[in-house]
Every structure is written in C-alpha cells, then in structure tokens.
Design a protein around this motif. Structure first.
Motif, short mmCIF file in Angstrom:
data_model
loop_
_atom_site.label_atom_id
_atom_site.label_comp_id
_atom_site.label_asym_id
_atom_site.label_seq_id
_atom_site.Cartn_x
_atom_site.Cartn_y
_atom_site.Cartn_z
N ASP A 107 0.84 -1.19 0.00
CA ASP A 107 0.00 0.00 0.00
C ASP A 107 0.87 1.24 0.00
N ALA A 108 0.97 1.88 -1.16
CA ALA A 108 1.77 3.09 -1.29
C ALA A 108 0.94 4.24 -1.85
N GLY A 109 -0.36 4.17 -1.66
CA GLY A 109 -1.23 5.24 -2.12
C GLY A 109 -1.95 4.91 -3.41
N ALA A 110 -2.99 5.68 -3.68
CA ALA A 110 -3.84 5.44 -4.85
C ALA A 110 -3.07 5.62 -6.15
N ALA A 159 -1.00 2.51 -6.75
CA ALA A 159 -1.84 1.36 -7.09
C ALA A 159 -2.27 1.42 -8.55
N ALA A 160 -2.65 2.60 -9.02
CA ALA A 160 -3.08 2.74 -10.41
C ALA A 160 -1.93 2.46 -11.38
N LEU A 161 -0.73 2.92 -11.04
CA LEU A 161 0.42 2.68 -11.90
C LEU A 161 0.76 1.19 -11.93
N SER A 170 4.95 9.64 -3.76
CA SER A 170 3.88 9.16 -4.62
C SER A 170 3.15 10.33 -5.29
N ARG A 171 2.83 11.36 -4.51
CA ARG A 171 2.09 12.50 -5.08
C ARG A 171 2.94 13.29 -6.07
#
Length: 547
Positions: free
Chosen positions: A461-464, A467-469, A516-517
């Motif tokens: 879990d490293a953020g949305a 996950a999408a990538l 991530s952002r």
C-alpha cells in the motif's frame, strides 16, 4: 569603516557558510543507516561508521588533489624502453589504499556472510561521495572475483583481488599481497555491441589449453595500471572472456601498448586508455564462445555500483546545497527558510532517498540471491531498471543542487563542478540507457520469473497513485505483453518509479506519500521543486543533514 578592518581594506567576509568538511558521512546520513540495517548489514556497523568518518574528512581532502593533478601516461623510460606506465598523484594512491584496506573492493569476498554485500555497498556509497574516480578500479576488482573463482587455475588472482591490501607497484602478482583488476571490453567499431569485436585470441602453441595470444585493440581500457584485465576476444570457438596480466610470471611486461589516455569530461582522478595488444599472453575464463555469459555476473555487480555511485553523487550534492542554504542569507532571511528554496531542497531530498533506498534494496537482493531464487530474479532485472533511472536522473539533480549555491556552485573551488562533470558517467558506463531498457525487455520475455519478482515487490500500500500505476504494469510483468522497443524507456521509467515508491512504503519511510504524489500523481512537475506543495518539506530537509 568597520573597527575590525585594517586601514585600506574594502570589505569584511561575511554571510558565507563555514567549510563543509570535516563531516561524518555515516553519522549524518540517517537514510543510509536505516537502509543498511534493514537489508542486513548490522554486523558491519562499526566498520561502516569508521569509514564514514574517514571518507568525510581525510579522503574528502585527498580527492581534491587527485582530481586537480590528473594521471599522466609515460610510454617510455629515459633510456627508450617501453614501459606503458600511468603515473598518479600520491593522493590517488592514498584513496585506493584506504578503500581497499577498508573493504570497498573485497569485503564481500574476504568477510563472506549474511549482509556482506550490503555492507560493501554502503562502503562503496560512502567512498564514492569522497572520490568517484577511484570507484572505477574498486568496482571492477570487486566484480571480477566471482568470475575468476570459477577457474581453479586462477585461484591466486581471485584470492588476492579479495584481499584488503593495496600495492601499487608494477610487479608480478606473486610479489604482491593484494591486486586490482581492470577491464577491456569495447572496441572502436562496436562499442556496446561487443559481438563485433575483432581482437583475436589464438591458443598457445605449447599445448596449454588455457593460454592464448591476443592481437587487436580496445577503445576503452579501464584502470590501465591494474595488475590484470578481463577482456573479450574472438577465440576459435567464438567470443571468449580472458584474463590478461600486466606482468608475466617471469616479471616481464606483457605485450601490449597504451596508445593514449582518454581526455574525459570528468572522472579525472582515474585513468582510462586505448590499448593495442601485440601478442599479449592471456588465460581463458570460462568456456570458449561463452564470453558474454561469463561476464553477466560481473555486469550485475557493476550495474549495482553505478546505481550506488549516482545515488552517492546525489547525496553529496544535496548535502552541500543544504549546508549552504542553512548559512546563507538573502532578501532578509536564511535561504533554507524561504518557501521556494525549501521546496526545491525537499524535492531533491525525496529523489536522493528514493535512489538510495532502491539501490540498497538491490544490494540486499544480491546478498540473498545465492539461496533465494526470487531475490536472484529481482536482482537480475532491478539492476537494469535502477541503473537506467537513477543514473539518468543524476545530472539534472546535481545541476539543481549547483543552482542552490548560485555562482559559488559553478567555480572549481566548490565540489559541485566536479560532481556535475561526473554525473553523466554512470548512465553511459556498463551500458547506456537504451541498453538497460532493452535488457529489461529481454529479461521479461525470456525470464518470466523476473516479472513475477518485480510484481511481488510492488504489492504494498503506497497510495492510490501507486496502485493505479502498478495495475497498468501488470500486463508487461505477468501476462507476457509484448513491448515495442521504442516504448522501452517509458516502461522502465514507470517500473523504476513504482519500485522506488514501493520500497519506501515497505520500510515505512515518512517520504512515501510525498514521493507518490510528486512523482506518480497527476500534478507532478517536470523540474525539481515544481511538484505539488510538500507539507513535510522542513522535516524532509532536516532528515538530509541533521543540524
């Protein structure tokens, strides 16, 4: 006039930062200490601490002299005898002696055990910050040992390359407690395409099946004062790896001639040359026709050191930028307290920590590879992914750090110009960016376990955004999706970002959300400091270099 000025003086020196060094590169680097611990190097902490203190003090000072006074080639002595000798400033030998003695070249082999490769990686990272030039012969010596150990007849070479003893004398290895090794792979007509090599290796006529005579040339012959060199040449059975000694067992110089030293953009403390082989003696390493397969193990280790070296250059450049910004005032405030400067430094801090985290994760995989097939598969592909991305990011990174110092970062009295000249090297050495990306495609197509190993690493879990990538990468990693060669750079860039983010998340780094952002999310910027605002900027900068 200020009462502190002598009559006739025009100014006082003020608003300047103190000297950067001496500085303890181990104590000051929280990210390195954490990465070394989690990847298994805890038994070697005392050795790492000693070298970090030395690298940021004595070695840091030696490196300035080693780069200022470049190596010189002497082809002949005063009487006309051919000697083909490269002369170095004494500081170069001081750097090599310290590095070899502390295990930068051989700790993995003379102190084997869990965590040894990780500790050696940390030593290499610390040394590279002080002097990247000597990292070239240190890396090649380290990487050659496991290859030489495959040949019982070359046991003395492997054992002495692993020893923590540096001996710069130009004598046969029987007279030395320790040796260094160089390489000569590429030729002017082929470069990375070593299958087009024209140098020939003719078997000796005395019936010694491992002995050959080399005739040909090498366009890049690295560290030419090494005791021996691993070279590729065309034997009767095809492209073959051979060990060519500088001095023959009887003490005579082998039959090769150094034509000139390369006038390189950077890497000035180290010598690179062109060479002609004129019947030079050499011994086979591995089977005839299996030269490329023989050196593959070396390539993984040297690629890892390219990652570590580029991460180290990021670290040193960033540390200088933070040091400067803490002490320099402009427009009524310290630079580090000004929002945009702090944002730039924080963005650089994110990049540097992610580069180090991935490099040390790969070092851990290399350490565990002999007993863990999944880690072996991960190391195989991650070295190519990491070498491409981290080395490619370094020139822009160092330039941004230079800009934090303004004009002071552009003069030779600063270390930043040297770092900037050095920055492009690792992206070129051991295969350019295109070579790395095509190798990733080849690994995914021919070795499916490499894709599975990367996929498993990304399951965190490293953020949305992450996950999408990761979901977009699934077809290439698990489903055998064919990737066109022209799309290779895009795929490998995405793999690198996803891996860096995953590694940061797995270790609970406070930087993972910001990474991530700013690197994966839709608002990511094209230059450092243009990412979405970082509410943790002050903490990120403080983590770089504790006050």
């Amino acid at each position: 006039m200020s009462p502190h000025l002598d009559a006739g003086a025009t100014h006082a020196v003020e608003n300047q930062p103190p000297e950067f060094a001496p500085r303890d590169l181990w104590r000051d680097d929280l990210a390195l200490r954490e990465a070394s611990d989690r990847e298994g190097a805890r038994p070697f902490v005392e050795a790492l601490a000693r070298y970090g203190a030395l690298a940021g003090d004595g070695l840091y000072a030696l490196a300035h002299d080693a780069h200022r006074d470049r190596p010189r080639l002497r082809t002949h002595d005063r009487l006309g005898h051919r000697i083909d000798r490269v002369e170095f400033h004494p500081a170069y030998h001081g750097l090599m002696e310290a590095a070899v003695g502390h295990g930068v070249a051989g700790l993995s082999w003379h102190q084997p055990g869990p965590g040894a490769h990780v500790a050696r990686a940390a030593l290499s990272y610390l040394h590279h910050q002080a002097d990247p030039g000597t990292s070239c012969p240190l890396t090649m010596t380290h990487a050659a040992v496991p290859v030489l150990r495959r040949e019982p007849s070359l046991a003395e070479w492997a054992d002495k390359a692993a020893e923590p003893h540096y001996d710069p004398r130009d004598v046969p290895i029987s007279d030395k407690p320790g040796i260094t090794l160089g390489m000569g792979m590429t030729e002017k007509q082929g470069g990375s395409d070593v299958r087009t090599n024209t140098t020939t290796a003719t078997p000796d006529s005395d019936g010694n099946s491992d002995g050959y005579r080399l005739v040909g040339h090498k366009w890049f012959f690295s560290a030419p004062m090494s005791d021996g060199f691993l070279v590729l040449a065309q034997a009767p059975g095809g492209l073959t790896c051979l060990l060519m000694p500088r001095r023959l067992p009887d003490g005579s110089k082998n039959a090769f001639e150094l034509m000139r030293l390369k006038d390189k953009l950077g890497d000035w403390s180290n010598a690179s040359s062109e060479v002609e082989f004129r019947g030079a003696r050499a011994w086979r390493v591995g089977e005839e026709g299996r030269g490329i397969a023989t050196i593959l193990e070396m390539v993984m280790l040297t690629r890892l050191d390219c990652m570590l070296g580029s991460a180290a250059q990021m670290r040193m450049a960033l540390a200088h930028a933070v040091h400067h910004a803490r002490h320099r005032r402009a427009f009524g405030a310290r630079l580090i307290d000004q929002p945009l400067m702090r944002t730039v430094l924080a963005d650089l801090a994110l990049e540097a920590e992610a580069a180090l985290a991935l490099s040390m994760r790969v070092a851990g995989a290399v350490d565990r590879a002999p007993t863990d097939t999944s880690e072996a598969a991960f190391a195989r592909i991650a070295t190519a992914i990491g070498k491409f991305w981290i080395c490619k990011r370094t020139p822009a990174f160092v330039n941004e750090a230079q800009e934090c110092l303004g004009g002071a970062g552009y003069v030779e009295e600063s270390i930043l110009p040297r770092l900037y000249r050095q920055a492009p090297l690792n992206s070129i050495w051991e295969g350019s960016g295109n070579v790395q990306c095509l190798d990733v495609l080849r690994a995914l197509a021919r070795e499916p376990d490499t894709g599975s190993a990367v996929w498993d690493e990304l399951q965190v879990d490293a953020g949305a955004e992450h996950a999408a990538l990761v979901e977009k990468l699934k077809p290439a990693l698990l489903e055998g999706q064919a990737i066109a060669p022209e799309a290779a750079r895009g795929l490998v860039s995405s793999l690198a970002l996803a891996l860096q983010c995953a590694v940061l998340a797995r270790v609970g780094s406070p930087s993972v959300d910001a990474f991530s952002r700013s690197r994966i999310g839709p608002g990511r910027g094209g230059v450092f400091g243009a990412s979405p605002p970082l509410d943790t900027a002050a903490a990120l900068v403080e983590r770089v270099l504790p006050t």
